[in-house]
Design a protein around this motif. Structure first.
Motif, short mmCIF file in Angstrom:
data_model
loop_
_atom_site.label_atom_id
_atom_site.label_comp_id
_atom_site.label_asym_id
_atom_site.label_seq_id
_atom_site.Cartn_x
_atom_site.Cartn_y
_atom_site.Cartn_z
N GLU A 143 -80.77 -2.86 -37.70
CA GLU A 143 -79.49 -3.53 -37.51
C GLU A 143 -78.63 -2.77 -36.51
N LEU B 263 -83.65 -7.34 -37.51
CA LEU B 263 -83.25 -7.27 -36.11
C LEU B 263 -82.23 -8.36 -35.74
N PRO B 264 -82.48 -9.64 -36.04
CA PRO B 264 -81.50 -10.66 -35.63
C PRO B 264 -80.14 -10.51 -36.31
N GLY C 278 -80.22 -3.59 -33.22
CA GLY C 278 -79.90 -4.96 -32.88
C GLY C 278 -78.46 -5.13 -32.45
N VAL D 160 -78.40 -8.12 -34.10
CA VAL D 160 -78.04 -8.80 -32.86
C VAL D 160 -76.79 -9.65 -33.08
#
Length: 312
Positions: A243, A182-183, A246, A186
């Motif tokens: 991804e 996820l990050p 994110g 982001v």
């Protein structure tokens, strides 16, 4: 008489377990709540700003970057179908390489551009650094809260999070990797929020490169968990969808008010640094391959430095 618990019973049990977990970890819950409120506020003001501007190419860049993150993860996962057994030492080196690229991307493609963007707005170096550090803190709080309250599994700690005992081990591992990805998504979205390709392209390229060994390592780990090679590759590829999600979250966080951009860069950097320190590096050291993994990390860091120089 069927003794299998109904879905309603399982949902009630999960809510009760989550509430008990929140009570036990009030400070973490407060931190997560603050991070979520900040993220929602950034998303709201970004949506208002985007409606006023009539859209732009940055969402297209975020879409392409997120799709690239998913595709590169899938490429790594599918490589597992072509390989037999891969030694744990080799896997740790690959993860070390990915960790080094994530660390360098956090520093050179997120934190430094974030400080420069903040300096252009506030004109005071200390205040600019504080703005980015605030974003870092939000990113850490967000990941810490998700780590505490989303069921998943760490290799060395076992199942974590409320209701984890009701979820299969493979799915817990899947959720852990999804949180890990996820990050990165982001960061891709945030890097394109200012339409600065000199920030977005090097960072996205670095994440795409390091996703390949990551996807391979995840597929091999799932295969070791007694999944068939094809199912392991499919599930490992599926983690890359985070991804894409994110990327849209990142563009939404940082695409509104001018100050949201450096805050968003700091948030993405904080989340990535948390993942590297909390997840990736401990995993590379778990099997006693600290030195090869560290050399892999240094190689990844140097490769990202070169890539950032060439593409930036």
């Amino acid at each position: 008489m069927n003794s299998t618990p109904s879905s309603q019973t399982l949902n009630n049990s999960f809510r009760q377990a989550l509430w008990q977990e929140l009570q036990r970890r009030r400070l973490t819950a407060i931190g997560l709540a603050l991070a979520l409120v900040a993220v929602l506020a950034l998303l709201l003001q970004s949506s208002i700003a985007e409606i006023g501007n009539g859209g732009g190419t940055r969402f297209q860049h975020a879409l392409l970057g997120g799709l690239g993150g998913f595709a590169s993860t899938a490429v790594g996962a599918m490589l597992a179908l072509l390989l037999g057994e891969v030694r744990a030492r080799t896997q740790d080196i690959m993860l070390g390489l990915a960790a080094g690229m994530m660390l360098a991307a956090s520093a050179f493609s997120l934190l430094l551009p974030g400080i420069e963007a903040a300096q252009a707005l506030v004109h005071f170096d200390v205040v600019a650094v504080f703005v980015v550090i605030t974003g870092m803190g939000l990113g850490v709080l967000l990941m810490l809260g998700l780590d505490r309250f989303i069921p998943h599994e760490h290799e060395n700690e076992g199942p974590c999070g409320p209701g984890c005992e009701r979820i299969g081990r493979v799915w817990l591992f899947f959720l852990a990797i999804a949180l890990h990805n996820l990050p990165e998504g982001v960061a891709i979205g945030v890097s394109f929020a200012d339409n600065d390709l000199q920030v977005g392209i090097p960072l996205t390229a670095a994440i795409l490169f390091q996703n390949i060994p990551e996807g391979l390592a995840v597929a091999l780990a799932l295969r070791a968990a007694m999944l068939s090679p094809v199912m392991a590759a499919v599930m490992a590829s599926g983690t890359g969808l985070m991804e894409l999600l994110g990327a849209f979250l990142g563009i939404g966080i940082a695409g509104g008010l001018p100050l949201a951009y450096p805050v968003g860069l700091g948030l993405a950097a904080g989340a990535m640094l948390f993942v590297v320190s909390h997840e990736v590096i401990p995993e590379t050291h778990r099997n006693g391959h600290q030195t090869p993994a560290t050399l892999g990390l240094m190689t990844g860091f140097a490769a990202m430095l070169l890539l950032d120089t060439l593409l930036g």
